[in-house]
Design an enzyme around this catalytic site. Sequence first.
Site, PDB file in Angstrom:
ATOM      1  CG  ASP A 119      59.406  69.431  28.044  1.00  0.00           C
ATOM      2  OD1 ASP A 119      60.167  69.489  27.163  1.00  0.00           O
ATOM      3  OD2 ASP A 119      58.674  70.439  28.676  1.00  0.00           O
TER       4      ASP A 119
ATOM      5  CG  HIS B  40      60.961  72.447  25.282  1.00  0.00           C
ATOM      6  ND1 HIS B  40      59.749  72.011  26.093  1.00  0.00           N
ATOM      7  CD2 HIS B  40      60.546  73.484  24.896  1.00  0.00           C
ATOM      8  CE1 HIS B  40      59.199  72.713  26.324  1.00  0.00           C
ATOM      9  NE2 HIS B  40      59.145  73.861  25.418  1.00  0.00           N
TER      10      HIS B  40
ATOM     11  CB  SER C 228      57.364  76.373  26.547  1.00  0.00           C
ATOM     12  OG  SER C 228      56.651  75.780  25.618  1.00  0.00           O
TER      13      SER C 228
END
Length: 944
Positions: free
Chosen positions: A665, A700, A860
């Site tokens: 990520d 994220h 996600s």
Amino acid sequence: MAPILASGGGCGRVDLVLATSKSILQIAKVLSGRQTEREVKKLLRHFIVHCMLVFDQVQRIRTLLAPENELLLRALGLFESLIALDVTSNHPYGRQEGLNERWDAMRTQNTDAKFAFASHCLALDQISTLHDLDESFHAWEDDVIAKYPEDGLDCSLGDYIPPKEKRPEPSYAVHTAARSMFKALARTTSCQCCTKHDARLCLRTYRTLEIYQGDDDETNDFEMLLSSHHDWQETHVHTIRKRVVRITVDNETQSLPPPKKQLDYQPMPVKSLCDQLRKMQQMALKRLEFKVENGRLLKLRSEKSKFHIDKSQAPMSLQQFLRESPRSLTEKTKRILAILLSYAVLHLHDTPWLQPSWNSSDIFFFQTLSSKNIPLRPFIQTQLMAVQDLNDQGQDEQKPQCNADDVEFLERDPDDMDPDDLDPDVLDPDEIFTDPDNIEHPFPTLVTLAIVLMELYLAAPFDILAKNRDLYFPDNVDSRTRSLDVASVFNEYKREIPQNSQFYYVIENCLDPRTWEDDDGRNLDDQALSVRIYEQVVRPLEDELCNAFDFIKIEELDANAEKLDFRSWGQPIYQHKEETSFRGTPVSLAEGVFSNQRHDWTNINDPASSHFPIPNFVSGRHSSTDSIMKDYLQWRLKHQAVLRKFIDPFLKQPPENPTKIAVLDSGVDDAHMSLDTGQIRLKRNWTTAKKKDVADNVGHGTFTASLLIDYAPGSELFIAKIAEGIPSPPEVVAEAIRTAVDEWKVDIISMSFGYPTNQMEGYDQLEDAILYAHSKGVLLFAAASNSGANLDRAYPARNPHVICVHSTDSNGNRSKFSPTPLAQDSNLATIGEAVESAWPTKLCNIKTNSRCVQWKSGTSFATPILVGIAAFILQYARIHLPDKAYVLNRQEKMKSVLLKISDKTQQSIARDGYSYIALNLFADNLFGKSKVFIDETIGELLKR
């Protein structure tokens, strides 16, 4: 956060409980990350969950809490006992006030300083006291749920508690109005033009009681289709009656709306129904308007048609749906139909509208002319018989006729009873010997309702259900034994219907003749029967619908159910926006009929780019009072209850073989208190030369890593930073995968990103790395994409060696942004809407977001949640099935267990084309079963 004072009465004490629960939760997380003693670490995790539950429950019921509320004072006392901080205040809750004030001042300190302070906050040296407090918190949570039920689920134990929601009762007048209307219509059919007149009456709850004229009268409006030559005509009938006794449930009352204004013309008596039907053939787009008054049918001025059926298409019966399109039945449409059909029995029992022999072949649905949809608007078909026939039938119903065989059966000696006439699994033979009449159900319409409810729940016609269990009944079933035959089939499928389901409860009630008798064993009269039907049949089904879909209101079910397309999995029927409303507020078509003004979670990134599929909120951050966010918190608590039951009691020390997860990520904010749990083992950066710098600059990676800590608390995380805003080239990701496999020896790789195409430089290296990881028994998960039906799955989620993850809401409904399911795939999905998780502290405003969290939606974020569930399955197998656990590292075996979790029963089908994965303690979830059953099931799946 300013310190909260408890001296302000109830409001101050509520705020103190909320503030303390947040402080202790954060402190427990800091301590748990560095705690080496297994027993203390386990208790800290328990207190983290307790704090979440206390915060959620107190916030929910805060308006009901008086200053001296016993539950409120208990919560304050428990927190005060847990805190070991020395304070000079003499206030009974001085420790909490001091803790909150000092912890607030520590928020800007580094991790070491926070840990040093937290180490002196809680009484961790008193293990026996901690165990007692742990049990006391459990008891407190049980008592809150019992006294203030919310959705019937105790999140700490998973036990079902019948909800106590107050709801206005239905009108008893509908029953008598329907009978009066039938008689009035029948009186107008004594003509020679045709052999019969047919009517199809719309089945509704008829919850809205309106005044038609004058304060002393009430009206029920009925919608139907009438025909004399199979040319169906839309008809609307008003029935005017004097007030009658109403059903009373829970001593509730119902206010009435203001009366309608008087007509400005004189209604015309109807002599011939055929004449009116013929006249309407010349008036396109109009519907017949009738009124029933004093037993007469009166013609009113015709109005604009509101239900344009496609007369060129034959209607479909419910039985036809069950035979040809059972996949069209979703959990929502099943429950809605169950309520509408139960209301049909409530309102129409013992009337000509509902014959004792009615079944699912008598329930019809019509395609509309404009949209070509089939609204969830059922009609029951009945023949309008002549008045004399109606009177004759009434006499027959009053005095049932028995043939000679019946008389002989009733009079024979009990010793002569053929044992084959009895089913020992259904009724006690001694009970039948004592009362031979008991073999015949007093109200056959309820037996049929039991049949239809079984058909709905199991999504199959009754004859197929019987045949699948080798049960065969003659076409002309003896009415005396029909209930026993139905009970025999129900007995065969009891395991397929969870016992805590209201379907199960209602079917049992329908089939049990004793439910429909008074204390003296006599059959109930009409009024008492209506009350009993509502209490024992209708109300439980209403509760189950509202528990499963808390945004649905029974009072608005009639208007909103018909805006769903029965043939298309209950999806909203497209209409102009100004015509579609719910609770009086316009909603967009994308939100759906039952949206309850939910936010648009899916402002999708440009699908042409290779960015992470991160849906940004249209309105940014959202209020914590949003119902969808609350749904997610409840969903997470149910998941944690499973961990508490099957993992915590069996791990007396750290696992020798913890699940290892690589997170590919955008890095991680390892200073965030939610991630400081000690689970992050290694970190590496592939985006720059600074290999040790994995700082998350976009949020994220922090968000996904925190979700993995929430859902796989016993796992070890390996952070691979492969993105800085956008993913690195495929060959870089390939290198990270090989490192995770060869050096880190991980079990699972989580990839919450995707490329729009595999036709790019270096992608063949990524495919080789994926194949290599697969060959080494490493499970790979990847986000599907967020482009809805505009694009298919992204890459690498499209790779056959990667488990693709789709997104749903908290009830398993497909997210609007999630891709269309593939026909030949399992299409695994889990919650990905309105998910709460950590956000980098440097990207947060501490003053307005002290916890540094965000709410996000996307595949996600469904990905790490499903990875967490897979990690739980691996951990479960390593504890309880150690000799077979290694097999779960094969993709096909892990998918088979995940699919077993998604199957509620053997008859379950994919919801919206997805296999929805959720862990909870519901009886129809795999982990709601006994441990013996779970072990046997998983063990069978893992056989080589």
